[in-house]
Design a protein around this motif. Structure first.
Motif, short mmCIF file in Angstrom:
data_model
loop_
_atom_site.label_atom_id
_atom_site.label_comp_id
_atom_site.label_asym_id
_atom_site.label_seq_id
_atom_site.Cartn_x
_atom_site.Cartn_y
_atom_site.Cartn_z
N ALA A 113 26.81 -11.38 -19.80
CA ALA A 113 27.81 -10.82 -20.71
C ALA A 113 28.45 -9.57 -20.11
O ALA A 113 29.68 -9.38 -20.20
N LEU A 114 27.66 -8.72 -19.49
CA LEU A 114 28.19 -7.52 -18.85
C LEU A 114 29.15 -7.88 -17.72
O LEU A 114 30.23 -7.29 -17.58
N ILE A 115 28.77 -8.86 -16.93
CA ILE A 115 29.62 -9.30 -15.82
C ILE A 115 30.90 -9.96 -16.35
O ILE A 115 32.00 -9.72 -15.84
N MET A 116 30.78 -10.76 -17.39
CA MET A 116 31.95 -11.41 -17.98
C MET A 116 32.90 -10.38 -18.57
O MET A 116 34.13 -10.52 -18.44
N ASP A 117 32.36 -9.35 -19.21
CA ASP A 117 33.22 -8.28 -19.75
C ASP A 117 34.09 -7.67 -18.65
O ASP A 117 35.27 -7.41 -18.86
N CYS A 118 33.50 -7.48 -17.48
CA CYS A 118 34.26 -6.91 -16.36
C CYS A 118 35.28 -7.90 -15.82
O CYS A 118 36.40 -7.51 -15.47
N ALA A 119 34.91 -9.16 -15.78
CA ALA A 119 35.83 -10.18 -15.28
C ALA A 119 37.05 -10.31 -16.19
O ALA A 119 38.16 -10.56 -15.72
N LEU A 120 36.86 -10.10 -17.47
CA LEU A 120 37.95 -10.24 -18.43
C LEU A 120 38.74 -8.95 -18.64
O LEU A 120 39.81 -8.96 -19.24
N HIS A 121 38.20 -7.85 -18.14
CA HIS A 121 38.84 -6.56 -18.32
C HIS A 121 40.07 -6.46 -17.40
O HIS A 121 39.96 -6.75 -16.21
N PRO A 122 41.22 -6.05 -17.93
CA PRO A 122 42.42 -6.01 -17.09
C PRO A 122 42.43 -4.78 -16.17
O PRO A 122 42.51 -3.65 -16.63
N HIS A 123 42.31 -5.04 -14.88
CA HIS A 123 42.40 -4.00 -13.87
C HIS A 123 42.65 -4.65 -12.52
O HIS A 123 42.49 -5.86 -12.36
N ILE A 124 43.05 -3.84 -11.57
CA ILE A 124 43.33 -4.37 -10.24
C ILE A 124 42.03 -4.60 -9.47
O ILE A 124 41.79 -5.66 -8.93
N GLU A 125 41.18 -3.59 -9.44
CA GLU A 125 39.90 -3.66 -8.72
C GLU A 125 38.78 -3.18 -9.63
O GLU A 125 38.87 -2.11 -10.20
N LYS A 126 37.71 -3.99 -9.73
CA LYS A 126 36.58 -3.60 -10.57
C LYS A 126 35.96 -2.27 -10.14
O LYS A 126 35.55 -1.48 -10.96
N TRP A 127 35.90 -2.04 -8.84
CA TRP A 127 35.19 -0.88 -8.33
C TRP A 127 35.90 0.43 -8.64
O TRP A 127 35.33 1.50 -8.47
N THR A 128 37.15 0.37 -9.14
CA THR A 128 37.86 1.60 -9.51
C THR A 128 37.85 1.84 -11.01
O THR A 128 38.36 2.87 -11.47
N CYS A 129 37.28 0.96 -11.79
CA CYS A 129 37.29 1.05 -13.25
C CYS A 129 35.97 1.66 -13.74
O CYS A 129 34.91 1.01 -13.64
N PRO A 130 35.99 2.87 -14.29
CA PRO A 130 34.75 3.51 -14.75
C PRO A 130 34.00 2.69 -15.79
O PRO A 130 32.76 2.62 -15.76
N GLU A 131 34.72 2.06 -16.69
CA GLU A 131 34.09 1.25 -17.73
C GLU A 131 33.34 0.06 -17.12
O GLU A 131 32.21 -0.24 -17.49
N CYS A 132 33.98 -0.60 -16.16
CA CYS A 132 33.33 -1.76 -15.52
C CYS A 132 32.17 -1.33 -14.63
O CYS A 132 31.15 -2.02 -14.59
N ILE A 133 32.31 -0.22 -13.95
CA ILE A 133 31.20 0.27 -13.11
C ILE A 133 29.98 0.55 -13.96
O ILE A 133 28.85 0.20 -13.59
N GLN A 134 30.18 1.13 -15.12
CA GLN A 134 29.07 1.39 -16.02
C GLN A 134 28.39 0.08 -16.45
O GLN A 134 27.17 -0.02 -16.46
N LYS A 135 29.20 -0.92 -16.75
CA LYS A 135 28.64 -2.22 -17.15
C LYS A 135 27.93 -2.91 -15.99
O LYS A 135 26.85 -3.49 -16.16
N LEU A 136 28.54 -2.84 -14.81
CA LEU A 136 27.91 -3.46 -13.64
C LEU A 136 26.61 -2.76 -13.28
O LEU A 136 25.66 -3.41 -12.84
N ASP A 137 26.55 -1.46 -13.46
CA ASP A 137 25.32 -0.73 -13.20
C ASP A 137 24.22 -1.20 -14.16
O ASP A 137 23.07 -1.40 -13.75
N LYS A 138 24.57 -1.41 -15.42
CA LYS A 138 23.60 -1.94 -16.38
C LYS A 138 23.15 -3.34 -15.98
O LYS A 138 21.97 -3.67 -16.06
N ALA A 139 24.10 -4.16 -15.55
CA ALA A 139 23.77 -5.52 -15.12
C ALA A 139 22.84 -5.48 -13.90
O ALA A 139 21.86 -6.23 -13.85
N ALA A 140 23.14 -4.61 -12.95
CA ALA A 140 22.30 -4.49 -11.75
C ALA A 140 20.87 -4.11 -12.12
O ALA A 140 19.92 -4.60 -11.52
N ASN A 141 20.73 -3.25 -13.11
CA ASN A 141 19.39 -2.84 -13.54
C ASN A 141 18.63 -3.97 -14.23
O ASN A 141 17.40 -3.95 -14.27
N LEU A 142 19.35 -4.94 -14.75
CA LEU A 142 18.71 -6.09 -15.39
C LEU A 142 18.22 -7.12 -14.38
O LEU A 142 17.27 -7.86 -14.66
#
Length: 143
Positions: A8-37
């Motif tokens: 779900a965290l990864i899908m949220d980032c995939a659906l979030h409108p941005h050019i690059e995931k690595w520049t989006c603070p919201e997505c980085i926070q979600k990906l960090d949570k996913a990585a910890n899982l």
């Protein structure tokens, strides 16, 4: 691992409108949570005799989660390297290598971080490790 939350965290980032995931603070926070899982291969070691459909499902799910974890770790490494958090970037690159030791881009991330920190000898040692691994496992030279 809570795979539903991880995906779900990864899908949220995939659906979030941005050019690059690595520049989006919201997505980085979600990906960090996913990585910890992510704790390793899904249902590793579980085997049900005479259950070909189950084995195929587990293999497919395991590969899907594996790929998602690799991409997550890569994105987080790029994000941290871009921000000068070289130790954190190396940690995420190392997590990629735990999943697939022959991932040359992860070795490159580690070498780059060491070089940017001024640790030339560590960067060269990482290159040599990469070179030996690629030669032994795949019979190829690094790029």
């Amino acid at each position: 691992m809570d795979i539903n939350r991880f995906q779900a965290l990864i899908m949220d980032c995939a659906l979030h409108p941005h050019i690059e995931k690595w520049t989006c603070p919201e997505c980085i926070q979600k990906l960090d949570k996913a990585a910890n899982l992510y704790r390793g291969d899904f249902l590793q070691g579980l085997f049900l005799p005479d259950s070909q459909p189950f084995e195929e499902w587990v293999l497919n799910k395991r590969e899907q989660l594996h790929r998602q974890a690799l991409e997550t770790f890569h994105t987080l490494a790029v994000h941290n390297e871009d921000r000068g958090n070289y130790a954190q970037a190396r940690d995420y690159a190392q997590r990629q290598l735990k999943l697939e030791p022959w991932q040359e881009n992860a070795h490159q991330q580690i070498m780059r971080c060491f070089a940017l920190e001024g640790n030339r000898s560590a960067a060269l040692a990482q290159y040599e490790l990469c070179r030996q691994l690629l030669e032994t496992e795949l019979g190829v030279d690094p790029e």
